[in-house]
Design a protein around this motif. Structure first.
Motif, PDB file in Angstrom:
ATOM      1  N   ASP A 149       7.193   8.366  -9.449  1.00  0.00           N
ATOM      2  CA  ASP A 149       5.712   7.912  -8.596  1.00  0.00           C
ATOM      3  C   ASP A 149       5.795   8.326  -7.218  1.00  0.00           C
ATOM      4  N   ILE A 150       5.582   9.756  -7.092  1.00  0.00           N
ATOM      5  CA  ILE A 150       5.316  10.379  -5.798  1.00  0.00           C
ATOM      6  C   ILE A 150       4.214  10.719  -5.620  1.00  0.00           C
ATOM      7  N   ARG A 151       3.462  10.366  -4.400  1.00  0.00           N
ATOM      8  CA  ARG A 151       2.207  10.731  -4.145  1.00  0.00           C
ATOM      9  C   ARG A 151       1.999  11.137  -2.719  1.00  0.00           C
ATOM     10  N   ASN A 152       0.716  11.875  -2.389  1.00  0.00           N
ATOM     11  CA  ASN A 152       0.593  12.234  -0.862  1.00  0.00           C
ATOM     12  C   ASN A 152       0.397  10.910  -0.023  1.00  0.00           C
ATOM     13  N   ALA A 153      -0.532  10.141  -0.674  1.00  0.00           N
ATOM     14  CA  ALA A 153      -0.910   8.914  -0.161  1.00  0.00           C
ATOM     15  C   ALA A 153      -0.720   7.677  -0.801  1.00  0.00           C
ATOM     16  N   PRO A 154      -0.416   6.484  -0.573  1.00  0.00           N
ATOM     17  CA  PRO A 154      -0.273   5.167  -1.126  1.00  0.00           C
ATOM     18  C   PRO A 154      -1.427   4.972  -2.173  1.00  0.00           C
ATOM     19  N   PRO A 155      -1.224   4.503  -3.347  1.00  0.00           N
ATOM     20  CA  PRO A 155      -2.477   3.948  -4.143  1.00  0.00           C
ATOM     21  C   PRO A 155      -3.339   2.911  -3.258  1.00  0.00           C
ATOM     22  N   GLU A 156      -4.541   2.809  -3.658  1.00  0.00           N
ATOM     23  CA  GLU A 156      -5.498   2.016  -2.919  1.00  0.00           C
ATOM     24  C   GLU A 156      -5.043   0.518  -3.337  1.00  0.00           C
ATOM     25  N   GLU A 157      -4.324   0.325  -4.555  1.00  0.00           N
ATOM     26  CA  GLU A 157      -3.957  -1.083  -4.823  1.00  0.00           C
ATOM     27  C   GLU A 157      -2.985  -1.692  -3.842  1.00  0.00           C
ATOM     28  N   ALA A 158      -1.873  -0.777  -3.447  1.00  0.00           N
ATOM     29  CA  ALA A 158      -1.052  -1.089  -2.524  1.00  0.00           C
ATOM     30  C   ALA A 158      -1.518  -1.246  -1.039  1.00  0.00           C
ATOM     31  N   ILE A 159      -2.541  -0.514  -0.579  1.00  0.00           N
ATOM     32  CA  ILE A 159      -3.292  -0.772   0.547  1.00  0.00           C
ATOM     33  C   ILE A 159      -3.955  -2.080   0.758  1.00  0.00           C
ATOM     34  N   GLY A 160      -4.587  -2.168  -0.485  1.00  0.00           N
ATOM     35  CA  GLY A 160      -5.272  -3.518  -0.652  1.00  0.00           C
ATOM     36  C   GLY A 160      -4.633  -5.056  -0.709  1.00  0.00           C
ATOM     37  N   GLN A 161      -3.294  -4.522  -1.201  1.00  0.00           N
ATOM     38  CA  GLN A 161      -2.338  -5.950  -1.100  1.00  0.00           C
ATOM     39  C   GLN A 161      -1.930  -6.081   0.278  1.00  0.00           C
ATOM     40  N   MET A 162      -1.492  -5.035   1.224  1.00  0.00           N
ATOM     41  CA  MET A 162      -1.427  -5.170   2.657  1.00  0.00           C
ATOM     42  C   MET A 162      -2.398  -5.787   3.332  1.00  0.00           C
ATOM     43  N   ARG A 163      -3.718  -5.402   3.027  1.00  0.00           N
ATOM     44  CA  ARG A 163      -4.976  -5.907   3.736  1.00  0.00           C
ATOM     45  C   ARG A 163      -5.072  -7.477   3.255  1.00  0.00           C
ATOM     46  N   LEU A 164      -4.893  -7.771   2.003  1.00  0.00           N
ATOM     47  CA  LEU A 164      -5.026  -9.135   1.871  1.00  0.00           C
ATOM     48  C   LEU A 164      -3.909  -9.852   2.676  1.00  0.00           C
ATOM     49  N   GLU A 169      -6.151  -2.464  10.566  1.00  0.00           N
ATOM     50  CA  GLU A 169      -6.153  -1.143  10.085  1.00  0.00           C
ATOM     51  C   GLU A 169      -5.459   0.020  10.916  1.00  0.00           C
ATOM     52  N   ALA A 170      -4.955  -0.231  11.997  1.00  0.00           N
ATOM     53  CA  ALA A 170      -4.045   0.754  12.381  1.00  0.00           C
ATOM     54  C   ALA A 170      -2.591   0.768  11.557  1.00  0.00           C
ATOM     55  N   ARG A 171      -2.068  -0.644  11.103  1.00  0.00           N
ATOM     56  CA  ARG A 171      -0.945  -0.616  10.499  1.00  0.00           C
ATOM     57  C   ARG A 171      -1.126   0.100   9.127  1.00  0.00           C
ATOM     58  N   LEU A 172      -2.372  -0.252   8.532  1.00  0.00           N
ATOM     59  CA  LEU A 172      -2.725   0.356   7.211  1.00  0.00           C
ATOM     60  C   LEU A 172      -2.759   1.831   7.202  1.00  0.00           C
ATOM     61  N   GLU A 173      -3.104   2.441   8.436  1.00  0.00           N
ATOM     62  CA  GLU A 173      -3.330   3.969   8.603  1.00  0.00           C
ATOM     63  C   GLU A 173      -2.039   4.470   8.627  1.00  0.00           C
ATOM     64  N   ASN A 174      -1.296   3.788   9.263  1.00  0.00           N
ATOM     65  CA  ASN A 174       0.107   4.167   9.408  1.00  0.00           C
ATOM     66  C   ASN A 174       0.983   4.485   8.068  1.00  0.00           C
ATOM     67  N   MET A 175       0.511   3.307   7.314  1.00  0.00           N
ATOM     68  CA  MET A 175       1.197   3.376   5.832  1.00  0.00           C
ATOM     69  C   MET A 175       0.653   4.538   5.137  1.00  0.00           C
ATOM     70  N   ARG A 176      -0.641   4.776   5.152  1.00  0.00           N
ATOM     71  CA  ARG A 176      -1.272   5.825   4.436  1.00  0.00           C
ATOM     72  C   ARG A 176      -0.429   7.309   4.779  1.00  0.00           C
ATOM     73  N   GLN A 177      -0.217   7.492   6.141  1.00  0.00           N
ATOM     74  CA  GLN A 177       0.534   8.662   6.814  1.00  0.00           C
ATOM     75  C   GLN A 177       1.887   8.840   6.186  1.00  0.00           C
ATOM     76  N   LYS A 178       2.586   7.810   5.874  1.00  0.00           N
ATOM     77  CA  LYS A 178       3.887   7.678   5.202  1.00  0.00           C
ATOM     78  C   LYS A 178       4.136   8.349   3.902  1.00  0.00           C
TER      79      LYS A 178
END
Length: 373
Positions: A149-164, A169-178
């Motif tokens: 499971d290698i992707r350019n960006a985290p799946p939205e489900e993973a972003i959503g879990q951290m948002r929950l 938003e700054a931390r979520l964006e940093n997660m996307r960039q990694k």
């Protein structure tokens, strides 16, 4: 026909090693602070070797266990856990194979669970020696899934879990960039197949019989190897002497209750373990006092749950608001994700046991007493 294996004398006491035992918080370390250097082999017992491999960060090392074994081709050694796929780890293995393991044939590779410091070099070792990987099916599938499971960006489900959990938003964006798929960077390509380990399985390695005891919470189905006759357990991360294994929510199973599984596993191991069992952990030194250690691990979580529940009855909290309640250290960026996962596991335990309610407001979970909403 395999050469007959002549078992060494097993009445050898660890006191015969010449080290002064030490005690710390009720646990006895029969070798004191002695441990092998990275890439060196120390014979804990005539048929149990111990080496260490490097791990970056606070852990610094992982213990690797080398067990005298025998198969249809003759005598050899079985490897339990393998280290991260890193240049320093490869160098340490090459040092071992050029030195104390030079004349030893590897018979099989056994992995306690899917975390990369345990499974990372398994594929490399299996390929190098043409042997099978022995591993719990769920743990093997988790490793196979995560390496693929290698992707350019985290799946939205993973972003959503951290948002929950309350990430901004700054931390979520940093997660996307990694990106997504760092697990695969630390794990060599795994074999296509494996030999399945399962709970209560009796595994013969050399002259010893090891009972597979499966624990949950840290990972779904962590395998420990328990020599009941000689009271020795290769515990992996299930029983550690000085640190508490991380118990976190995983994006792959958002409705799970890992802390309940962890506490149930502690009770299971308490029923099975003799108190004079020698524990061979993945991190730290071999020790006696397993019953006291298991009691301490359980009490620590129960105390934190009570403390957390009391705070939540005063006002609602997000997962990220609970760090100061749960952890006796500052939470910086390097451990923010681990802390979030562990906080979520404690909150999920309280919610699923009916001790606190949860409400989602603007895609964020708030946990707290009913009168606070």
């Amino acid at each position: 026909m395999a050469k007959k294996f002549n078992p060494p004398s097993y009445d050898m006491s660890l006191a015969d090693h010449g080290f002064d035992a030490t005690e710390y918080r009720g646990l006895t370390y029969p070798l004191g602070e002695h441990a092998p250097e990275i890439g060196e082999l120390y014979h804990l017992l005539p048929d149990i070797g111990w080496t260490r491999l490097p791990v970056p960060g606070n852990l610094r090392h992982i213990n690797i266990w080398l067990l005298a074994d025998e198969d249809e081709h003759g005598e050899g050694v079985a490897i339990v856990d393998t280290g991260l796929q890193l240049p320093d780890t490869i160098a340490a293995w090459e040092k071992l194979f050029a030195g104390p393991l030079k004349d030893k044939r590897v018979t099989r590779v056994i992995v306690t669970h899917f975390h990369p410091d345990h499974v990372g070099m398994a594929g490399w070792l299996c390929k190098k020696f043409g042997v099978r990987l022995w591993m719990n099916r769920t743990e093997w599938l988790m490793a196979r899934m995560l390496t693929a499971d290698i992707r350019n960006a985290p799946p939205e489900e993973a972003i959503g879990q951290m948002r929950l959990a309350g990430w901004d938003e700054a931390r979520l964006e940093n997660m996307r960039q990694k990106g997504w798929g760092n697990f695969a960077k630390a794990v060599s390509p795994l074999p296509l197949g494996h030999v399945r380990l399962f709970d209560e399985q009796l595994l013969t390695i050399g002259h010893r019989k090891w009972r597979i005891l499966t624990g949950g919470g840290h990972t779904p189905e962590h395998s420990c190897l328990y020599d009941e006759d000689n009271k020795i357990i290769i515990a992996g991360d299930q029983i550690l002497p000085r640190i508490t294994s991380n118990v976190s929510m995983m994006a792959s199973e958002p409705e799970a209750n890992p802390l309940a599984e962890w506490l149930e596993s502690i009770e299971k191991f308490k029923l099975r373990m003799h108190d004079d069992t020698l524990v061979l952990p993945a991190h730290g030194e071999p020790f006696h006092g397993v019953q006291q250690r298991l009691d301490y691990l359980a009490k620590g979580h129960y105390d934190r749950l009570d403390k957390l529940e009391a705070a939540l009855k005063q006002r609602p909290h997000r997962a990220v608001d609970c760090f100061g309640i749960l952890f006796d250290r500052d939470i910086d960026d390097s451990v923010y994700g681990l802390a979030t996962g562990e906080a979520m596991a404690h909150l999920q335990y309280l919610e699923k046991s009916g001790r606190i309610p949860v409400k989602i407001i603007d895609n964020v979970q708030w946990f707290g007493g009913a009168n606070n909403f």
